[in-house]
Design a protein around this motif. Structure first.
Motif, PDB file in Angstrom:
ATOM      1  N   LYS A  16       0.834  -1.195   0.000  1.00 45.80           N
ATOM      2  CA  LYS A  16       0.000   0.000   0.000  1.00 45.80           C
ATOM      3  C   LYS A  16       0.872   1.249   0.000  1.00 45.80           C
ATOM      4  O   LYS A  16       1.971   1.233   0.541  1.00 45.80           O
ATOM      5  CB  LYS A  16      -0.850  -0.013   1.277  1.00 45.80           C
ATOM      6  N   PHE A  18       0.759   5.290   1.167  1.00 47.24           N
ATOM      7  CA  PHE A  18       0.042   6.300   1.942  1.00 47.24           C
ATOM      8  C   PHE A  18       0.522   7.676   1.491  1.00 47.24           C
ATOM      9  O   PHE A  18       1.733   7.911   1.405  1.00 47.24           O
ATOM     10  CB  PHE A  18       0.321   6.135   3.443  1.00 47.24           C
ATOM     11  N   VAL A  43      -3.731   5.238  -0.418  1.00 47.95           N
ATOM     12  CA  VAL A  43      -4.600   5.683   0.660  1.00 47.95           C
ATOM     13  C   VAL A  43      -4.208   7.107   1.044  1.00 47.95           C
ATOM     14  O   VAL A  43      -3.032   7.375   1.313  1.00 47.95           O
ATOM     15  CB  VAL A  43      -4.473   4.747   1.888  1.00 47.95           C
ATOM     16  N   ARG A  44      -5.188   7.998   1.060  1.00 42.87           N
ATOM     17  CA  ARG A  44      -4.965   9.369   1.536  1.00 42.87           C
ATOM     18  C   ARG A  44      -5.226   9.405   3.037  1.00 42.87           C
ATOM     19  O   ARG A  44      -6.180   8.791   3.530  1.00 42.87           O
ATOM     20  CB  ARG A  44      -5.907  10.355   0.823  1.00 42.87           C
ATOM     21  N   CYS A  45      -4.368  10.110   3.775  1.00 45.02           N
ATOM     22  CA  CYS A  45      -4.546  10.220   5.222  1.00 45.02           C
ATOM     23  C   CYS A  45      -3.971  11.556   5.686  1.00 45.02           C
ATOM     24  O   CYS A  45      -3.269  12.233   4.939  1.00 45.02           O
ATOM     25  CB  CYS A  45      -3.864   9.055   5.937  1.00 45.02           C
ATOM     26  N   LEU A  50       0.230   9.711   8.984  1.00 42.78           N
ATOM     27  CA  LEU A  50       1.343   9.273   8.145  1.00 42.78           C
ATOM     28  C   LEU A  50       2.639   9.240   8.946  1.00 42.78           C
ATOM     29  O   LEU A  50       3.382   8.251   8.903  1.00 42.78           O
ATOM     30  CB  LEU A  50       1.483  10.200   6.935  1.00 42.78           C
TER      31      LEU A  50
END
Length: 187
Positions: A16, A18, A43-45, A50
């Motif tokens: 994945k 991030f 995946v945006r966070c 992060l």
């Protein structure tokens, strides 16, 4: 960002990617495109999550989740040289404990055309995320072997006709030394 880009380009398994919310300029767009073309979820966070995922290390807005470093054998390194039709060129790290120094050595070895880097299992840095970051992604393309005993590894290389050179302050300049043929350089 360079380390994640080179990881995606290497073809190694990535679970994945991030990316921090709000990050979307230049190299982030390239990372997203590479990830999507490789089928890697993005995946945006928020930036706090992060950095928490990365143990507080500066992330430049991006991080990759992988299975970890895949070490090779010394024979695998020799096979890389053989496949390229070149004399083996190996860098051996003896007592390099700082992951940033290991990353810099891997980066220089990659740039110099080395076929692989050998590190000891004990009293030495491993290829950690910090080492990968310091290598600017070169660690994703460099074969790295982890051995139990450097002395016996050097003996085995010698038996295979590989000359060993050691980097030492105040010694003869590398530019004045004929280092053609199969070699290993101990750092």
């Amino acid at each position: 960002r360079n380390a994640v880009t080179e990881l995606l380009r290497s073809g190694k398994s990535v679970d994945k990617i991030f990316i921090a919310n709000g990050a979307g300029e230049g190299s982030i767009r390239l990372i997203e495109a590479l990830a999507r073309s490789a089928g890697v979820p993005v995946v945006r966070c928020d930036k706090g999550k992060l950095e928490s995922l990365c143990g507080g290390v500066a992330t430049q807005g991006v991080a990759a989740l992988t299975a970890g470093t895949e070490y090779v054998t010394v024979d695998d390194i020799l096979r890389v040289a053989e496949e390229r039709g070149e004399s083996p060129f190996i860098v051996i790290c003896d007592g390099v404990e700082d992951p940033h120094n290991l990353g810099a050595i891997i980066r220089c070895a990659e740039g110099a055309g080395a076929h692989g880097v050998i590190i000891p299992k004990r009293r030495s840095s491993s290829v950690t995320p910090a080492a990968v970051k310091a290598s600017a992604g070169a660690a994703e393309h460099m074969a790295v072997a982890k051995v139990s005993n450097l002395a016996s590894t050097l003996d085995a290389l010698k038996e295979k006709g590989i000359w060993t050179y050691a980097a030492e302050a105040g010694a003869q300049s590398v530019y004045d030394t004929d280092m053609t043929g199969p070699i290993a350089v101990v750092m």
